[in-house]
Design a protein around this motif. Sequence first.
Motif, PDB file in Angstrom:
ATOM      1  N   ARG A  35      42.312  36.170  39.021  1.00 25.28           N
ATOM      2  CA  ARG A  35      42.484  34.993  39.877  1.00 25.28           C
ATOM      3  C   ARG A  35      41.735  33.791  39.298  1.00 25.28           C
ATOM      4  N   LEU A  36      40.485  34.012  38.864  1.00 26.43           N
ATOM      5  CA  LEU A  36      39.705  32.925  38.279  1.00 26.43           C
ATOM      6  C   LEU A  36      40.344  32.420  36.989  1.00 26.43           C
ATOM      7  N   ARG A  37      40.797  33.335  36.173  1.00 31.51           N
ATOM      8  CA  ARG A  37      41.417  32.957  34.904  1.00 31.51           C
ATOM      9  C   ARG A  37      42.670  32.111  35.158  1.00 31.51           C
ATOM     10  N   LEU A  38      43.503  32.551  36.089  1.00 33.64           N
ATOM     11  CA  LEU A  38      44.724  31.808  36.398  1.00 33.64           C
ATOM     12  C   LEU A  38      44.406  30.458  37.038  1.00 33.64           C
ATOM     13  N   LEU A  39      43.399  30.426  37.912  1.00 34.42           N
ATOM     14  CA  LEU A  39      42.999  29.178  38.558  1.00 34.42           C
ATOM     15  C   LEU A  39      42.560  28.147  37.522  1.00 34.42           C
ATOM     16  N   ARG A  40      41.895  28.604  36.481  1.00 38.70           N
ATOM     17  CA  ARG A  40      41.417  27.703  35.425  1.00 38.70           C
ATOM     18  C   ARG A  40      42.476  27.446  34.350  1.00 38.70           C
ATOM     19  N   GLY A  41      43.609  28.161  34.442  1.00 38.97           N
ATOM     20  CA  GLY A  41      44.677  27.960  33.470  1.00 38.97           C
ATOM     21  C   GLY A  41      44.327  28.461  32.082  1.00 38.97           C
ATOM     22  N   ILE A  42      43.585  29.558  32.016  1.00 38.07           N
ATOM     23  CA  ILE A  42      43.139  30.122  30.738  1.00 38.07           C
ATOM     24  C   ILE A  42      43.934  31.389  30.451  1.00 38.07           C
ATOM     25  N   LYS A  43      44.424  31.522  29.231  1.00 37.63           N
ATOM     26  CA  LYS A  43      45.167  32.717  28.831  1.00 37.63           C
ATOM     27  C   LYS A  43      44.201  33.852  28.526  1.00 37.63           C
ATOM     28  N   GLN A  44      44.681  35.085  28.691  1.00 36.33           N
ATOM     29  CA  GLN A  44      43.868  36.259  28.357  1.00 36.33           C
ATOM     30  C   GLN A  44      43.387  36.187  26.916  1.00 36.33           C
ATOM     31  N   SER A  45      44.248  35.761  26.019  1.00 37.21           N
ATOM     32  CA  SER A  45      43.880  35.698  24.603  1.00 37.21           C
ATOM     33  C   SER A  45      42.734  34.726  24.362  1.00 37.21           C
ATOM     34  N   HIS A  46      42.685  33.642  25.131  1.00 32.77           N
ATOM     35  CA  HIS A  46      41.590  32.680  24.975  1.00 32.77           C
ATOM     36  C   HIS A  46      40.277  33.255  25.514  1.00 32.77           C
ATOM     37  N   VAL A  47      40.337  33.920  26.666  1.00 28.16           N
ATOM     38  CA  VAL A  47      39.146  34.595  27.193  1.00 28.16           C
ATOM     39  C   VAL A  47      38.643  35.597  26.164  1.00 28.16           C
ATOM     40  N   ALA A  48      39.572  36.360  25.590  1.00 30.63           N
ATOM     41  CA  ALA A  48      39.206  37.358  24.584  1.00 30.63           C
ATOM     42  C   ALA A  48      38.511  36.709  23.392  1.00 30.63           C
ATOM     43  N   GLU A  49      39.073  35.613  22.920  1.00 27.63           N
ATOM     44  CA  GLU A  49      38.493  34.912  21.775  1.00 27.63           C
ATOM     45  C   GLU A  49      37.085  34.413  22.091  1.00 27.63           C
ATOM     46  N   LEU A  50      36.905  33.826  23.266  1.00 28.36           N
ATOM     47  CA  LEU A  50      35.598  33.295  23.658  1.00 28.36           C
ATOM     48  C   LEU A  50      34.541  34.384  23.812  1.00 28.36           C
ATOM     49  N   LEU A  51      34.964  35.582  24.251  1.00 33.97           N
ATOM     50  CA  LEU A  51      34.023  36.670  24.478  1.00 33.97           C
ATOM     51  C   LEU A  51      33.943  37.659  23.318  1.00 33.97           C
ATOM     52  N   GLY A  52      34.749  37.449  22.284  1.00 39.56           N
ATOM     53  CA  GLY A  52      34.697  38.320  21.121  1.00 39.56           C
ATOM     54  C   GLY A  52      35.248  39.714  21.374  1.00 39.56           C
ATOM     55  N   VAL A  53      36.285  39.794  22.201  1.00 42.56           N
ATOM     56  CA  VAL A  53      36.948  41.067  22.490  1.00 42.56           C
ATOM     57  C   VAL A  53      38.445  40.880  22.236  1.00 42.56           C
ATOM     58  N   THR A  54      39.199  41.933  22.385  1.00 45.40           N
ATOM     59  CA  THR A  54      40.644  41.816  22.216  1.00 45.40           C
ATOM     60  C   THR A  54      41.307  41.397  23.524  1.00 45.40           C
ATOM     61  N   GLN A  55      42.528  40.882  23.405  1.00 51.72           N
ATOM     62  CA  GLN A  55      43.299  40.526  24.596  1.00 51.72           C
ATOM     63  C   GLN A  55      43.557  41.772  25.436  1.00 51.72           C
ATOM     64  N   ALA A  56      43.749  42.911  24.768  1.00 50.62           N
ATOM     65  CA  ALA A  56      43.977  44.163  25.501  1.00 50.62           C
ATOM     66  C   ALA A  56      42.765  44.524  26.361  1.00 50.62           C
ATOM     67  N   THR A  57      41.564  44.224  25.867  1.00 54.66           N
ATOM     68  CA  THR A  57      40.344  44.495  26.649  1.00 54.66           C
ATOM     69  C   THR A  57      40.328  43.646  27.915  1.00 54.66           C
ATOM     70  N   VAL A  58      40.658  42.364  27.785  1.00 54.87           N
ATOM     71  CA  VAL A  58      40.705  41.481  28.962  1.00 54.87           C
ATOM     72  C   VAL A  58      41.744  42.000  29.949  1.00 54.87           C
ATOM     73  N   SER A  59      42.897  42.425  29.444  1.00 57.05           N
ATOM     74  CA  SER A  59      43.933  42.988  30.302  1.00 57.05           C
ATOM     75  C   SER A  59      43.413  44.217  31.043  1.00 57.05           C
ATOM     76  N   ARG A  60      42.687  45.066  30.354  1.00 53.55           N
ATOM     77  CA  ARG A  60      42.134  46.284  30.983  1.00 53.55           C
ATOM     78  C   ARG A  60      41.073  45.934  32.019  1.00 53.55           C
ATOM     79  N   TRP A  61      40.293  44.876  31.774  1.00 47.09           N
ATOM     80  CA  TRP A  61      39.343  44.424  32.791  1.00 47.09           C
ATOM     81  C   TRP A  61      40.100  44.001  34.047  1.00 47.09           C
ATOM     82  N   GLU A  62      41.164  43.224  33.868  1.00 50.95           N
ATOM     83  CA  GLU A  62      41.913  42.687  35.008  1.00 50.95           C
ATOM     84  C   GLU A  62      42.648  43.764  35.793  1.00 50.95           C
ATOM     85  N   THR A  63      43.026  44.838  35.148  1.00 50.58           N
ATOM     86  CA  THR A  63      43.705  45.923  35.858  1.00 50.58           C
ATOM     87  C   THR A  63      42.722  46.962  36.387  1.00 50.58           C
ATOM     88  N   GLY A  64      41.435  46.806  36.064  1.00 50.90           N
ATOM     89  CA  GLY A  64      40.423  47.732  36.551  1.00 50.90           C
ATOM     90  C   GLY A  64      40.279  48.996  35.721  1.00 50.90           C
TER      91      GLY A  64
END
Length: 174
Positions: A10-39
């Motif tokens: 919800r926060l990511r979508l509210l800020r208009g940030i893509k999973q891939s960008h979050v991943a890049e900023l945190l030094g993880v893969t996009q798949a990791t961000v996806s797994r965080w979001e799905t629990g």
Amino acid sequence: MLYTGRALKRLRLLRGIKQSHVAELLGVTQATVSRWETGVLIPAEDQQAALEHLFAREDSTADAAIKRLVETSTARVHLICDHSHRLLAASPARRAEWRRDMLGTPMFRYASDDIQHAEATLQDLGWHEGETTSLVVETGPNGRYDVPIVAGRVLWERIPLADGAMGRLVTTLT
């Protein structure tokens, strides 16, 4: 604060940030961000801190009136971002309870066990969908000297902020 997958998305979508960008900023893969979001995965403590920093928002000038009302209230009250729990404003009575300046600080780390439990029930109550907009919470002590919480009751009220995020007004009742 430990972000639930749904809150993170919800926060990511509210800020208009893509999973891939979050991943890049945190030094993880996009798949990791996806797994965080799905629990499927839970972010490590350092990743949680990075997420808090990433999603912290600056105060909007349109929210100045509510901030002023909180900061001049005689009640023991404070306003936090409903998602990050970052302190946005606090009354003099509330600030007097704390042994340090808390403005801008995520407050969830100071929560008592009772508050953490109440927070965990919000999803089932439809809090984030707006089905429930106020809740009385019984608080037990948190055992901290710097930001003490004593046993009592608080009123949580969910209020919209100017940028589309939601705030939570926390008022001590007893």
